[in-house]
Design an enzyme around this catalytic site. Structure first.
Site, PDB file in Angstrom:
ATOM      1  N   ASP A  42      11.036  26.211 -10.125  1.00 35.28           N
ATOM      2  CA  ASP A  42      12.318  26.777 -10.564  1.00 35.28           C
ATOM      3  C   ASP A  42      12.802  26.058 -11.804  1.00 35.28           C
ATOM      4  O   ASP A  42      12.061  25.303 -12.427  1.00 35.28           O
ATOM      5  CB  ASP A  42      13.347  26.754  -9.435  1.00 35.28           C
ATOM      6  CG  ASP A  42      13.599  25.326  -8.951  1.00 35.28           C
ATOM      7  OD1 ASP A  42      14.053  25.174  -7.825  1.00 35.28           O
ATOM      8  OD2 ASP A  42      13.269  24.390  -9.698  1.00 35.28           O
ATOM      9  N   ASN A  44      21.617  20.543   1.938  1.00 35.83           N
ATOM     10  CA  ASN A  44      20.232  20.086   2.054  1.00 35.83           C
ATOM     11  C   ASN A  44      19.906  19.500   3.413  1.00 35.83           C
ATOM     12  O   ASN A  44      18.795  19.034   3.636  1.00 35.83           O
ATOM     13  CB  ASN A  44      19.913  19.101   0.929  1.00 35.83           C
ATOM     14  CG  ASN A  44      19.867  19.832  -0.398  1.00 35.83           C
ATOM     15  OD1 ASN A  44      19.809  21.065  -0.438  1.00 35.83           O
ATOM     16  ND2 ASN A  44      19.902  19.088  -1.480  1.00 35.83           N
TER      17      ASN A  44
END
Ligand code: EPZ
Length: 458
Positions: A146, A53
């Site tokens: 998602d 990330n």
């Protein structure tokens, strides 16, 4: 099984980060599974790589300056492969050599990010800020939601509009343009990581000063601020909830080392606790995981720090005690370690209350935990988990990166065999997952199953 068809062993399948997989992804995710035989205590050492990330955003930030950017300590994961392809399709030359990524950014990069790739990896949206501020226009697919919930872009867009951009949504794309962005004061309704990053990377080349209030404070934000500052940007307040950016006219490419992956680090720490093992996690930054490590201490684990950037050791003996967990933006308990908290609670002594405050559907995967015999009841953003001595092996499916890892953790404490299907999400975030687990004594293997054997309807 049809005659002549046979199960392929791990070696037959290309390595998870193999570029050839980028175009085969939909097929690939239907035939690979992890087969786990539960019951082993994990013992030994693992080494953590760079943060997924962070590195993905650092790669996008390379678009801000013509020339060669080099990122070291990069994780060998599928997402890096996909992001490399996103940048190549924007005209960059990208080389990945082990944990080193080299990006040659042209004088005029493309401004339309590949629809298909962005749909596959939401993080690609982080090219929005760099391309808009460097090229004056950008077209990028709406990544959509998602398995963990709706993933809005409203704060990204509102922030860029405040800086003078015209932003529209057409045919599934976010389209933004501005001759030159100007500084602005932007208040975020929620300390969104993605919105902070896109506004920050847009602000570094804007005219004037931008203030981002209620900014995200994650270590990955501090990491990208460090790289941008090395490139010549003027940023103040990294790691606090107020970021101030004085725009400059140009930036230069740099060599930057990616911060360790605190979520992978946390996953290993919980693995030790769940299996009542003894694991040393190296090349990790314990200060990035204070609350999570403290939760493990409350559960009865011994956690010995080895020093800044060195790592720590987790030992759990006997059975973990139940602990309540509440996820929050950094420095709170990370939402990405929620599945590990659920897996620990599922085998702990007593009831735990787990509360999710960041994503609205993060408990989706608990249906798979129930297949493993876990006693999990959810209601809105709360889950009550009553721990059991043992779970029981079953076929389950990885619904997202962290849920996949959490299911493997739970399978390690389940009697018998568990097959975790659709492992592609796990490969997206965990480098060499199977090899590292086997190195700690786990009985796990990657198996390729002919798709006609799959019982799941994808
Ligand atoms: C990043 O996602 C991470 N992904 C996530 O990790 C992580 O869970 C999340 O930050 C929180 O820590 C990457 O860095 C690639 P947000 P991001 O913007 O940036 C809402 C993993 O497994 N929101 O902080 O998408 C949003 O819907 C992944 O590695 C808006 O409503 O997270 C969510 O509920 C999963 N509008 C919340 O804020 C916006 O404009 C936090 O999202 C932006 C966000």
């Amino acid at each position: 099984m049809r005659p002549g068809r046979r199960r392929q062993s791990k070696a037959a399948a290309a390595t998870p980060a193999d570029p050839a997989r980028v175009d085969r992804l939909p097929y690939y995710c239907a035939v690979e599974l992890f087969r786990v035989t539960g019951g082993t205590r994990l013992v030994g050492e693992v080494t953590v790589g760079g943060a997924k990330n962070s590195v993905l955003k650092l790669m996008a930030a390379a678009l801000l300056a013509e020339g060669r950017t080099v990122l070291t300590n990069a994780p060998r994961i599928l997402d890096v492969t996909i992001m490399s392809e996103v940048l190549r399709r924007l005209g960059c030359t990208v080389g990945v050599n082990g944990e080193t990524i080299t990006i040659d950014t042209p004088a005029e990069p493309g401004t339309e990010a590949d629809y298909d790739l962005v749909r596959r990896m939401r993080a690609s949206i982080c090219v929005l800020g760099p391309l808009l501020t460097r090229c004056g226009k950008v077209k990028v697919a709406h990544p959509g939601g998602d398995a963990i919930g709706s993933r809005g872009l409203d704060m990204h867009i509102a922030g860029l509009q405040r800086m003078g951009a015209e932003v529209t949504s057409e045919h599934g794309f976010v389209i933004a343009q501005a001759d030159r962005l100007h500084g602005a004061t932007i208040w975020l309704d929620f300390p969104s990581v993605g919105a902070t990053e896109n506004i920050l990377t847009a602000a570094v080349l804007a005219k004037g000063t931008t203030v981002i209030d209620n900014a995200a404070r994650e270590p990955e934000i501090v990491d990208i601020c460090a790289m941008l500052t090395e490139m010549g940007a003027r940023i103040y307040g990294a790691g606090t909830s107020t970021l101030e950016v004085e725009g400059v006219d140009a930036l230069a490419p740099v060599i930057h080392r990616t911060v360790p992956d605190r979520i992978v680090t946390g996953t290993w720490a919980f693995a030790a606790a769940i299996t009542r093992g003894d694991v040393t996690v190296r090349n990790a930054e314990p200060s990035h995981l204070e609350i999570a490590l403290d939760k493990l201490r409350t559960a009865g684990a011994e956690v010995d720090l080895l020093g800044p950037g060195e790592g720590f050791r987790v030992r759990m003996d006997p059975r973990p005690r139940a602990v309540d967990v509440v996820t929050l933006p950094y420095p709170g308990y990370p939402t990405d370690l929620l599945p590990m908290a659920i897996a620990l609670a599922a085998v702990a002594d007593g009831p735990s209350m787990i509360t999710e405050n960041v994503f609205d559907a993060r408990f989706m995967f608990t249906n798979e935990m129930v297949r493993l015999g876990a006693d999990v009841r959810t209601d809105g953003h709360h889950a009550v988990v009553r721990g059991k001595e043992w779970l029981s092996g079953a076929p389950v499916r990885a619904t997202d990166i962290r849920a996949g890892a959490g299911l493997v953790m739970a399978a390690l404490r389940a009697a018998g065999v568990t097959e975790v299907a659709a492992v592609y999400p796990i490969d997206r975030g965990y480098p060499d997952f199977v090899a590292q687990l086997r190195g700690l004594g786990a009985e796990i293997e990657r198996v390729t199953v002919p798709d006609d054997e799959m019982s799941f309807d994808f």
